[in-house]
Design an enzyme around this catalytic site. Structure first.
Site, PDB file in Angstrom:
ATOM      1  CE  LYS A   1       0.757   1.589   4.324  1.00 13.29           C
ATOM      2  NZ  LYS A   1       1.400   2.861   4.619  1.00 13.29           N
TER       3      LYS A   1
ATOM      4  CG  ASP B   1      -0.975   0.195   7.922  1.00 18.04           C
ATOM      5  OD1 ASP B   1      -1.783   1.132   8.092  1.00 18.04           O
ATOM      6  OD2 ASP B   1       0.251   0.377   7.780  1.00 18.04           O
TER       7      ASP B   1
END
Length: 284
Positions: A10, A136
């Site tokens: 990401k 996350d």
């Protein structure tokens, strides 16, 4: 039976820290999206009640320090699974790089074991499990593009950015996320990036607006410790990237590039002093 899962990296299009919470975490606003640089996991059931992880990468732990191991242990204990699992982790995402490689591996493990053991766990439940492993991980369970609030676990899906190339460059240094947040003084932040403006840029489908709203309040902290990251940013801008930002707590810097013709020049220019450089697409 073997289960295969992809664990993409990401990047943060914007990252803001609002304040430190009573529980010791920081209240954040982040907009994250995924890129086509990924680890790959292969999972198969074992008859004995154990977790075994292997990897071609000699620099990652294969025991309880590994987030994929922690994810397997958590799902086994929570759903009383008595069989074991063998996980092979083909590592491509740099470690300690601000790209959520470990978190994405954990999310892929949760998804894969849900299928392998036919547990029937919903995405929402997998995200709750993921939140126990790291801030996350819930985002990495479902991917896409999202606004993350709270400590990162509260997610609102957003429209994906316009398709473009992403150049990722990681210097040969490792950055500790906990150290960066530990040094951050949220009350001293002068300029806050705007989640509202970035959301509007995404809604408009405007590549130029997305580049204009990039921002990360952790940059100043990381750049104080590692000024070479600032040099990397400057080099990427000079080579012609349209929008440049450090991802997460760093040290990886990414450049958004709209024209494919620019990609080789930027890639080759960075390879001159940075070993780990990747040219990938957004996952949209």
């Amino acid at each position: 039976m073997k289960i295969y899962e992809k664990a993409p990296a990401k990047i943060n299009l914007m990252l803001d820290v609002l304040h430190k919470r009573p529980d010791g975490y920081h209240e954040v606003e982040m907009i994250m999206t995924m890129v086509d640089l990924a680890d790959r996991l292969e999972m198969s059931a074992l008859p004995r009640d154990t977790i075994i992880i292997s990897s071609q990468a000699g620099y990652i732990p294969l025991d309880e320090k590994n987030l994929a191991f922690q994810a397997a242990k958590l799902i086994k204990e929570r759903y009383d699974v008595r069989s074991g699992v063998y996980i092979h982790l083909d590592k491509k995402i740099p470690v300690a790089a601000g790209l959520a490689g470990g978190s994405s591996d954990a999310a892929a493990t949760l998804r894969g074991l849900n299928r392998l053991w036919r547990l029937g766990i919903s995405d929402a439940e997998l995200m709750e499990l993921g939140a126990e492993l790291g801030s996350d991980v819930p985002f990495c369970v479902t991917g896409g593009t999202a606004l993350a609030t709270g400590r990162g676990e509260k997610l609102t899906p957003l429209k994906c950015p316009p398709q473009c190339w992403v150049i990722l460059a990681k210097l040969p240094i490792n950055v500790s996320t906990s150290e960066i947040y530990g040094r951050l003084r949220s009350e001293e932040i002068q300029v806050h990036p705007s989640a509202v403006k970035m959301q509007q840029a995404l809604e408009n489908g405007s590549f130029a607006e997305v580049c204009g709203e990039l921002g990360n309040v952790l940059e100043d902290v990381t750049l104080q410790i590692h000024p070479e990251v600032a040099h990397l940013k400057e080099t990427m801008i000079r080579l012609g990237a349209d929008g440049v930002l450090m991802s997460g707590s760093g040290p990886t810097v990414f450049g958004l590039v709209s024209k494919e013709s620019k990609v080789p020049r930027i890639y080759n220019g960075l390879r001159g002093f940075c070993k780990e450089v990747y040219a990938v697409r957004l996952l949209t």
